[in-house]
Design a protein around this motif. Sequence first.
Motif, PDB file in Angstrom:
ATOM      1  N   THR A  80       0.825  -1.203   0.000  1.00  0.00           N
ATOM      2  CA  THR A  80       0.000   0.000   0.000  1.00  0.00           C
ATOM      3  C   THR A  80       0.862   1.257   0.000  1.00  0.00           C
ATOM      4  O   THR A  80       0.369   2.337  -0.297  1.00  0.00           O
TER       5      THR A  80
ATOM      6  N   GLU B 172       4.730  -0.269   3.570  1.00  0.00           N
ATOM      7  CA  GLU B 172       3.503  -0.715   4.214  1.00  0.00           C
ATOM      8  C   GLU B 172       2.884  -1.789   3.343  1.00  0.00           C
ATOM      9  O   GLU B 172       2.746  -1.609   2.126  1.00  0.00           O
TER      10      GLU B 172
ATOM     11  N   GLU C 278      -0.156  -5.229   3.350  1.00  0.00           N
ATOM     12  CA  GLU C 278      -1.357  -5.769   3.992  1.00  0.00           C
ATOM     13  C   GLU C 278      -1.598  -7.195   3.535  1.00  0.00           C
ATOM     14  O   GLU C 278      -1.209  -7.576   2.429  1.00  0.00           O
TER      15      GLU C 278
ATOM     16  N   ARG D 127      -2.115  -5.000   8.692  1.00  0.00           N
ATOM     17  CA  ARG D 127      -1.320  -3.968   8.025  1.00  0.00           C
ATOM     18  C   ARG D 127       0.027  -3.899   8.744  1.00  0.00           C
ATOM     19  O   ARG D 127       0.056  -3.715   9.968  1.00  0.00           O
TER      20      ARG D 127
ATOM     21  N   ARG E 108       3.809  -2.049   8.890  1.00  0.00           N
ATOM     22  CA  ARG E 108       4.619  -0.906   8.479  1.00  0.00           C
ATOM     23  C   ARG E 108       6.077  -1.200   8.828  1.00  0.00           C
ATOM     24  O   ARG E 108       6.437  -1.262  10.004  1.00  0.00           O
TER      25      ARG E 108
ATOM     26  N   VAL F  65      -6.631  -4.643  11.611  1.00  0.00           N
ATOM     27  CA  VAL F  65      -7.523  -3.587  11.122  1.00  0.00           C
ATOM     28  C   VAL F  65      -8.925  -4.163  11.029  1.00  0.00           C
ATOM     29  O   VAL F  65      -9.149  -5.179  10.355  1.00  0.00           O
TER      30      VAL F  65
ATOM     31  N   GLU G  78      -7.275   0.584  13.638  1.00  0.00           N
ATOM     32  CA  GLU G  78      -6.077  -0.220  13.830  1.00  0.00           C
ATOM     33  C   GLU G  78      -5.820  -0.502  15.307  1.00  0.00           C
ATOM     34  O   GLU G  78      -6.002   0.377  16.142  1.00  0.00           O
TER      35      GLU G  78
END
Length: 151
Positions: free
Chosen positions: A34, A42, A44, A104, A106, A126, A132
């Motif tokens: 993403t 990032e 997912e 998700r 990061r 999420v 989140e």
Amino acid sequence: MTTDIGNASDPHLRQLERMVLSMPMARTLGLTFTRITPGEVEVEIPVLDAFCFKPGQLQATAVFAVADFAAVAAAGSLLAPGWINATVDATLKLVAPAQGALLRARGRVLNAGKLLTVCAADVYAVNADGEETLCATLLGTARNVQLPVQA
């Protein structure tokens, strides 16, 4: 589907995304990028029943995988052309259940060296409303390897 790829014209970042998404495990998990910029990524994955140990709650294996992909891809985003990397060490700490609609992760670089890069990732569960909850954090090390020059 990639939604916010920083420096979209940067061929190195596009190649990194293609390489990661070509991995069988990334495809199995349904991994998507993403965001990708130098030093930060990032990604997912959907919460799929096949990866849950009870309905709607992911096993630690899937949580580790998404965290590892995010951290090591972030490390790879700083490599010079002709270099690749791979995980050599990682520690995952689970802090909350991995349940919701998706995870998700990061990833970020903490220290980029010539042969080793220390990287990290935070993983968020999420829910359907997009809220989140931090569910895990990973600290890892990636080994940087120069590819042989092809004649």
